[in-house]
Write a protein that holds these residues in place. Structure first.
Motif, mmCIF file in Angstrom:
data_model
loop_
_atom_site.group_PDB
_atom_site.id
_atom_site.type_symbol
_atom_site.label_atom_id
_atom_site.label_comp_id
_atom_site.label_asym_id
_atom_site.label_seq_id
_atom_site.Cartn_x
_atom_site.Cartn_y
_atom_site.Cartn_z
ATOM 1 N N UNK A 67 12.079 6.758 -13.858
ATOM 2 C CA UNK A 67 12.599 7.573 -12.761
ATOM 3 C C UNK A 67 11.750 7.459 -11.497
ATOM 4 N N UNK A 68 10.693 6.657 -11.540
ATOM 5 C CA UNK A 68 9.868 6.454 -10.362
ATOM 6 C C UNK A 68 8.767 7.474 -10.167
ATOM 7 N N UNK A 69 8.482 8.289 -11.180
ATOM 8 C CA UNK A 69 7.403 9.263 -11.095
ATOM 9 C C UNK A 69 6.086 8.561 -11.449
ATOM 10 N N UNK A 70 5.106 8.667 -10.555
ATOM 11 C CA UNK A 70 3.839 7.969 -10.738
ATOM 12 C C UNK A 70 2.742 8.951 -11.112
ATOM 13 N N UNK A 71 1.755 8.474 -11.863
ATOM 14 C CA UNK A 71 0.611 9.301 -12.240
ATOM 15 C C UNK A 71 -0.675 8.530 -11.976
ATOM 16 N N UNK A 72 -1.754 9.284 -11.786
ATOM 17 C CA UNK A 72 -3.040 8.652 -11.527
ATOM 18 C C UNK A 72 -4.111 9.680 -11.289
ATOM 19 N N UNK A 73 -5.096 9.312 -10.460
ATOM 20 C CA UNK A 73 -6.202 10.206 -10.146
ATOM 21 C C UNK A 73 -6.691 9.895 -8.742
ATOM 22 N N UNK A 120 0.830 -1.201 0.000
ATOM 23 C CA UNK A 120 0.000 0.000 0.000
ATOM 24 C C UNK A 120 0.864 1.250 0.000
ATOM 25 N N UNK A 121 0.463 2.235 -0.817
ATOM 26 C CA UNK A 121 1.155 3.523 -0.843
ATOM 27 C C UNK A 121 0.116 4.629 -0.741
ATOM 28 N N UNK A 122 0.279 5.465 0.243
ATOM 29 C CA UNK A 122 -0.684 6.531 0.493
ATOM 30 C C UNK A 122 -0.602 7.618 -0.577
ATOM 31 N N UNK A 123 -1.753 8.130 -0.930
ATOM 32 C CA UNK A 123 -1.863 9.249 -1.864
ATOM 33 C C UNK A 123 -2.752 10.313 -1.218
ATOM 34 N N UNK A 124 -2.203 11.498 -0.990
ATOM 35 C CA UNK A 124 -2.943 12.625 -0.416
ATOM 36 C C UNK A 124 -3.639 12.232 0.896
ATOM 37 N N UNK A 125 -2.924 11.455 1.697
ATOM 38 C CA UNK A 125 -3.429 11.123 3.023
ATOM 39 C C UNK A 125 -4.318 9.906 3.096
ATOM 40 N N UNK A 126 -4.405 9.110 2.033
ATOM 41 C CA UNK A 126 -5.210 7.892 2.113
ATOM 42 C C UNK A 126 -4.666 6.969 3.187
ATOM 43 N N UNK A 127 -5.542 6.197 3.783
ATOM 44 C CA UNK A 127 -5.175 5.309 4.878
ATOM 45 C C UNK A 127 -5.262 3.856 4.435
ATOM 46 N N UNK A 128 -4.395 2.985 4.979
ATOM 47 C CA UNK A 128 -4.423 1.569 4.582
ATOM 48 C C UNK A 128 -5.755 0.922 4.950
ATOM 49 N N UNK A 130 10.507 11.455 -4.837
ATOM 50 C CA UNK A 130 10.778 11.812 -3.434
ATOM 51 C C UNK A 130 9.518 11.867 -2.586
ATOM 52 N N UNK A 131 8.361 11.512 -3.177
ATOM 53 C CA UNK A 131 7.109 11.495 -2.438
ATOM 54 C C UNK A 131 6.267 12.741 -2.583
ATOM 55 N N UNK A 132 6.791 13.784 -3.210
ATOM 56 C CA UNK A 132 6.027 15.009 -3.411
ATOM 57 C C UNK A 132 4.825 14.733 -4.310
ATOM 58 N N UNK A 133 3.653 15.213 -3.894
ATOM 59 C CA UNK A 133 2.418 15.000 -4.647
ATOM 60 C C UNK A 133 1.974 16.307 -5.288
ATOM 61 N N UNK A 134 1.713 16.262 -6.587
ATOM 62 C CA UNK A 134 1.374 17.466 -7.342
ATOM 63 C C UNK A 134 0.015 17.271 -8.003
#
Length: 614
Positions: free
Chosen positions: A156-162, A123-131, A197-201
């Motif tokens: 380079x490990x940059x992820x995209x989604x919604x 599991x990887x959190x996105x914008x504060x999602x909880x497991x 680095x974990x920064x969410x844009x």
């Protein structure tokens, strides 16, 4: 074995495959996330897992759906039980302003050198999602209200989604007794980039608010955006809302002047889908690209020019290293305003650096089409929909954007002519290998069983991935005589009896293929079904275990559940020699019964808001 569709399609009734995989030229594959004949294919406390994309470093992203925590039916036990195996009823997602918003989609990563083990979903959190494993129904703050999706990851490990906005509340003033709040969120879908680095844009669409001149009120409507793909230059392809439709404006004005609900609650109510799946607030939608490095977005041109108020849509779904975007757009075919279609397209920069729209020409009997991906060689893959043998079917095609005058090509699949088996590609790598799914049974009136496929364009070779697997990857093991037999799983149920069933794994969709041949997608794995009471609660036996559904022979009833699957070419194994004529889609491709396989056709193949690219 291919046909350019500038010729008339001619289909024959096909009952048997002519020479399916006659010589085993395609690579042999092993499932890499298998352990004790089970798939490590979803995160803890979720039922379903889907592999979405794999990058050049064998790092992948995926989506889990459906929490497994269910209330037990024992009146003396008010806890929950986590079903690690088996089928449970799908939790219904109810769209209501009167109920708390509960998320049902969770992002995960998985890679060959993962800290928890090779290809273990994490599991990887996105914008504060909880497991989902940490959710406690008695502790509201632990319940995740943000639905999140990963669609791609660059080398380079940059992820995209919604993702969706988190739940917000407004004090309730209606007539329902004991209701404390109304519930809403500021937007329903928003694209994002997550840096290494974990920064969410967040990727904001052009419209997020509506201003009413008559009432001098600004209303948050949220808008919509999707980040579907990313290339190695950190350019993201997707789509975004650009303006509200005129009918949507009328709805919002009614919310502003109405007295039944607070404005935000009224707008949320209009944004939720109705019983037919339609939303009352809709947007003009256009294909978009965003440059991650400077956070700039560029709207790509629509496939037609119009000053009408008709809602038109275009979507970017794939992108290559040169920034060529594959997707689809509304278009008047050949400029004829009587022939509006939603067709495959690509956008390419001209000599001035401006994106130009390019239609992939379709014939009148091809109802609509879509392009999913494009590789660095300029080869685009997609599908069109056409009536074949009297039924509408999708057919996979490829198209060379460097030689557009040659038209698109529909490969043959398992037959000597173009069959009526529906097929869709999902990804193409730079070796011109394509993966996707295809129907492998011939029923006309019933839904058809699907299988993941691998197509090698340069060799013109089309393979059902299930025929390329080693026996161990299909649920077989060798007995004392060296014969391949299905592994039997023993399980204890609530009655105290030990029951058994046969292992079975089937690849039903391939979503991404890396340059080394690594494939991620979705497989179905056979699991037992549980008994539930009329309220939907598990029926628990005296030993504290749930009761299985039992057939007339005393064996557990089983069904298929979807899990992420990772395939890699095998250096030592051979394709399983066991011939399967049991409706699996292998062997002679003729259905032989076994109604339980209808479950294969219920796979939610993860919508069109997806596509991922290097």
């Amino acid at each position: 074995m291919k046909l350019k569709l500038d010729k008339t399609l001619s289909l024959v009734a096909i009952g048997v495959v002519s020479a399916l995989q006659g010589v085993q030229a395609a690579p042999v594959y092993e499932i890499k996330n298998i352990e004790d004949f089970d798939l490590n294919g979803t995160i803890e406390s979720t039922r379903n897992g889907y592999g979405m994309f794999v990058n050049g470093n064998n790092e992948s992203v995926g989506v889990s759906k459906g929490k497994k925590k269910l209330s037990v039916s024992d009146d003396d036990d008010d806890g929950v039980i986590d079903i690690e195996d088996g089928i449970a009823p799908e939790e219904q997602i109810i769209y209501s302003i009167d109920l708390p918003i509960v998320a049902n989609n969770f992002t995960f990563t998985s890679d060959e050198n993962g800290a928890s083990g090779a290809w273990i979903p994490t599991f990887e959190s996105v914008f504060g999602t909880t497991p989902p494993k940490d959710s406690d129904p008695d502790v509201p703050e632990t319940i995740n209200s943000i639905d999140a999706y990963y669609y791609g990851i660059s080398t380079a490990g940059v992820k995209v989604g919604a993702y969706t906005a988190p739940e917000q509340t407004v004090e309730y003033t209606g007539s329902n007794e004991d209701q404390e709040y109304w519930y809403y969120r500021e937007f329903e879908e928003r694209g994002f980039v997550k840096l290494a680095d974990g920064t969410e844009v967040p990727l904001l669409p052009p419209i997020t608010e509506y201003y009413s001149e008559d009432e001098d009120v600004t209303v948050t409507v949220g808008g919509m955006s999707i980040a579907a793909a990313i290339n190695e230059h950190n350019v993201v392809a997707g789509y975004a809302s650009t303006e509200l439709s005129s009918t949507s404006i009328d709805r919002i004005e009614s919310c502003i002047t109405g007295e039944t609900y607070p404005i935000d609650i009224c707008v949320q109510r209009e944004q939720y889908p109705n019983s037919s799946g339609y939303r009352n607030i809709v947007y003009q939608t256009r294909a978009y690209v965003w440059d991650v490095d400077n956070a700039q977005g560029i709207e790509l041109p629509l496939g037609l020019e119009s000053e009408s108020e008709t809602v038109f849509t275009a979507q970017g779904l794939g992108i290559n290293v040169d920034g060529i975007v594959a997707g689809r757009s509304h278009v008047y075919r050949n400029g004829n305003t009587d022939k509006l279609a939603y067709d495959a397209a690509y956008w390419k920069k001209d000599s001035d650096g401006d994106y130009q729209y390019h239609w992939i020409p379709m014939k009148d009997d091809q109802r609509y089409s879509i392009a999913y991906d494009i590789n660095d060689n300029g080869i685009l893959v997609g599908s069109y929909n056409q009536y074949l043998d009297g039924y509408p079917r999708d057919k996979f095609f490829y198209f060379d954007t460097n030689n557009p005058d040659e038209g698109f090509v529909t490969p043959h699949d398992f037959f000597e002519t173009i069959s009526d088996r529906a097929s869709r590609p999902k990804d193409i790598n730079n070796l011109n290998q394509v993966v996707g799914y295809i129907e492998v049974t011939a029923d006309k009136e019933k839904p058809r069983v699907k299988a993941g496929f691998l197509f090698d364009k340069d060799k013109d070779e089309f393979s059902d991935l299930n025929t390329l697997l080693t026996c161990g990857s299909k649920g077989y093991e060798q007995d004392a005589e060296g014969e391949w037999v299905r592994n039997r799983v023993e399980v204890e149920d609530g009655s105290g009896d030990t029951l058994s069933y046969e292992s079975e794994i089937r690849i039903v969709e391939a979503n991404s293929i890396g340059e080394d041949g690594t494939i991620v997608g979705t497989a179905f794995i056979r699991k037992p079904s549980y008994q539930f009471d009329s309220d939907g609660n598990l029926i628990i036996g005296d030993n504290g275990l749930p009761l299985f559904e039992i057939d007339g022979n005393g064996d557990p009833v089983t069904a298929f559940i979807p899990r992420m699957v990772v395939l890699q070419p095998s250096s030592t194994g051979e394709a399983c020699p066991v011939e399967e004529n049991d409706n699996s889609g292998n062997g002679n491709y003729e259905r032989k019964g076994a109604a339980s396989l209808g479950a294969l056709l219920l796979l939610p193949l993860l919508w069109l808001r997806r596509r991922v690219k290097r």
